[in-house]
Design a protein around this motif. Sequence first.
Motif, PDB file in Angstrom:
ATOM      1  N   TYR A  36       0.867  -1.239   0.189  1.00  0.00           N
ATOM      2  CA  TYR A  36       0.051  -0.028  -0.569  1.00  0.00           C
ATOM      3  C   TYR A  36       1.114   1.105   0.121  1.00  0.00           C
ATOM      4  O   TYR A  36       0.629   2.147   0.070  1.00  0.00           O
ATOM      5  N   GLY A  37       2.210   1.004   0.204  1.00  0.00           N
ATOM      6  CA  GLY A  37       3.356   1.932  -0.816  1.00  0.00           C
ATOM      7  C   GLY A  37       3.538   2.684   1.342  1.00  0.00           C
ATOM      8  O   GLY A  37       4.839   4.120   0.831  1.00  0.00           O
ATOM      9  N   THR A  83      -1.940   8.098   1.077  1.00  0.00           N
ATOM     10  CA  THR A  83      -1.527   7.091   0.569  1.00  0.00           C
ATOM     11  C   THR A  83      -2.628   5.646   0.422  1.00  0.00           C
ATOM     12  O   THR A  83      -2.610   5.430  -0.306  1.00  0.00           O
TER      13      THR A  83
END
Length: 306
Positions: A36-37, A83
């Motif tokens: 998910y960054g 994010t």
Amino acid sequence: MDSQRTQNIRAVSARINSFHSSIYFSQTVGAEYAKYGLEPGVEGNMAARSAPLGRVNPGVVSAAYYNYSPNFVADMLPRLWETVTPEQMVQARFDAVSAFMAELFGDRDDIALLTEAATQMTETLAPVLAAMDFAGRTLAAATADVIGGHQATTAFEKMWDVATVAREFRGDGHVASLVTAGVPGIDALMLDVATGAGFRPRAAQKTRGYTDEEWQTAQTRLAEAGLITVDKDDRGFDLPTITEAGRDLKEQVEVLTDGTVAAAWSVLDDETIESLLSPSRDLLRVIAKSGAFPSNIFARPEKKAG
């Protein structure tokens, strides 16, 4: 500590806490969050643990966490929610726990014994969770809500769900007790460090986001109050050590914390509580031996197994 019953509840609660927190330094868990960054470690853990609260202001999270730097949380949290969404992180944490538990317990020769231990813990603690009153316990209530809608598939995932609710329930009570005793979050963190059984000093400061100035100010304040002494470790860093006065203060807070969970635990008799000591120890020994509590982060990783 005034009774064997209280001692046993504390011991089981500490192991429950360790079972929950065993995911925090796992590369497997970090890899799930990275999808998910998010950076593994502090970023991923902050997003995952606070996700049940939803997209709240940073002040809510720093108040709930208590021993994190409010400035650190205020800087990081808005970036995290740019994010990934809280809803995504709720699911990401469940996925991460599933992967971690499969890695840890999946192919062991003693899997039947450990599955029985996890099942015993989950089933025995169910009435305690049912008796919990979440009023005034923001993080525990939010966590219980999302876990209540989760369908765990293995005994170990079910155990983690139960452990997490119980951990946050006592944790919120502990925060209230620290407030009552007049112990700020950074002081509580440093007193734990000073016992030599928890975080190493630099790891505590870094993961909770305190500046050198903030850390030094708190250290000086506690030393002047006679709650810690300060020496140097083998690398020349400050090494706080708790004094008897510091231990007395921590015990006062723990007694208050005991009171915040007593009603929930009252549904179990003394013998039933004692029966949780063995299975909780068996599970935590596996986790501790796995390296879930790295020695560069924790001063005595073996203590996490109770």
